[in-house]
Design a protein around this motif. Structure first.
Motif, short mmCIF file in Angstrom:
data_model
loop_
_atom_site.label_atom_id
_atom_site.label_comp_id
_atom_site.label_asym_id
_atom_site.label_seq_id
_atom_site.Cartn_x
_atom_site.Cartn_y
_atom_site.Cartn_z
N SER A 117 0.83 -1.20 0.00
CA SER A 117 0.00 0.00 0.00
C SER A 117 0.87 1.26 0.00
CB SER A 117 -0.92 -0.01 1.23
OG SER A 117 -1.67 1.18 1.29
N GLU A 121 0.86 4.28 -2.81
CA GLU A 121 0.64 5.68 -2.46
C GLU A 121 1.83 6.55 -2.82
OE1 GLU A 121 -2.21 6.97 -1.56
OE2 GLU A 121 -3.07 4.96 -1.68
N ASP A 122 3.03 6.01 -2.65
CA ASP A 122 4.24 6.75 -3.00
C ASP A 122 4.27 7.06 -4.50
OD1 ASP A 122 7.09 7.68 -2.34
OD2 ASP A 122 7.45 6.21 -3.92
N LEU A 124 1.70 7.17 -6.61
CA LEU A 124 0.63 8.09 -6.99
C LEU A 124 0.95 9.52 -6.57
CD1 LEU A 124 -2.51 5.92 -6.13
CD2 LEU A 124 -1.39 6.24 -8.34
N ALA A 125 1.52 9.69 -5.38
CA ALA A 125 1.88 11.03 -4.92
C ALA A 125 2.97 11.63 -5.80
CB ALA A 125 2.33 10.98 -3.46
N GLU A 245 -5.83 6.96 -10.27
CA GLU A 245 -5.65 6.62 -8.86
C GLU A 245 -6.83 5.83 -8.33
OE1 GLU A 245 -4.85 10.08 -6.55
OE2 GLU A 245 -3.09 10.66 -7.73
N ARG A 249 -6.45 2.11 -6.80
CA ARG A 249 -6.81 1.85 -5.39
C ARG A 249 -7.92 0.79 -5.33
NH1 ARG A 249 -6.07 7.67 -4.46
NH2 ARG A 249 -4.14 7.93 -3.28
N ALA A 253 -6.03 -1.75 -3.33
CA ALA A 253 -6.17 -1.39 -1.91
C ALA A 253 -6.89 -2.48 -1.14
CB ALA A 253 -6.92 -0.07 -1.77
#
Length: 253
Positions: A117, A121-122, A124-125, A245, A249, A253
């Motif tokens: 996870s 997130e890394d 996508l950011a 995103e 996810r 996710a």
């Protein structure tokens, strides 16, 4: 040419140079970075299946590596099925007609779901920070008529691409936006994050409604850049990335 209409270009422009990512490798990791740059150029569609790589002397010069290092990198990629050598009058080194299957970076690739996870997130950011800013700066840039034509053509290639060709066309458009803003240091950052995103996308199916929506968003991004509207370009890119995103996810996710 205006941004409102664009019917039939007289002559297709070269969207992206095959050598865009074939930049000098650092001496300490010359072999590894040579493999990386060649793979990026293939996987992001700058050198497509069946297309010929630059001649050995030229390629070694572009990468600033010895010809021995280049030969080792090419031999390794040939062994892995990415490229083939052909002899004869029209011989040379070519990208394989059929590329090896990608290995999806699924959440199952890590035993710890928190690690997986965090990796998602890394990525996508990082993508949001880099690509929204790239779209804004591209809209603020003075674009040549050739750059404007290339943006239109890259957008059209996305709209007409089918199946597995779509992801390459999509990658080329995003790389082109980074190129036309005129900051060479941004290009490898976009290429790296795009590779990470594509590895994630390889683990989910291509969904026709999502592709249609993505193409609408591409058109909005290109329109805003060509109008020179930085706020609209950044907003359209942010909306586009948010859609991806949400899908990732949903699956991971």
């Amino acid at each position: 040419m205006t941004d409102a209409t664009h019917d039939e270009p007289a002559e297709p422009a070269e969207v992206l140079s095959a050598g865009l990512l074939l930049t000098p490798a650092r001496p300490a990791n010359a072999f590894e970075e040579t493999v990386q740059r060649l793979l990026q150029s293939i996987r992001l569609g700058l050198i497509g299946p069946g297309e010929r790589l630059p001649a050995e002397r030229e390629l070694a010069s572009m990468l600033e590596v010895s010809r021995d290092t280049l030969r080792e990198a090419i031999a390794s990629l040939a062994e892995a099925g990415w490229i083939v050598a052909r002899r004869g009058r029209y011989g040379g080194t070519f990208v394989s007609d059929e590329l090896p299957a990608a290995i999806p970076a699924t959440s199952g690739s890590s035993a710890d779901p928190l690690v997986a996870s965090g990796r998602l997130e890394d990525t996508l950011a990082l993508r949001s920070v880099i690509e929204v800013g790239a779209a804004r700066r591209a809209a603020e840039s003075e674009l040549s008529s050739n750059d404007r034509e290339r943006l239109w053509q890259a957008d059209e290639e996305c709209r007409t691409a089918t199946g597995e060709q779509y992801r390459m066309a999509d990658s080329r458009l995003h790389l082109l936006i980074a190129e036309v803003l005129g900051a060479p240091s941004v290009i490898p950052l976009v290429a790296d994050v795009r590779m990470r995103v594509n590895e994630l996308l390889d683990g989910i199916p291509l969904l026709a409604p999502n592709i249609a929506h993505s193409n609408e968003q591409h058109r909005a991004i290109v329109h805003a850049i060509l109008r020179g509207n930085a706020d609209d370009a950044a907003s359209a890119m942010a909306e586009h990335l948010e859609g991806t995103e949400a899908l990732l996810r949903g699956f991971y996710a």
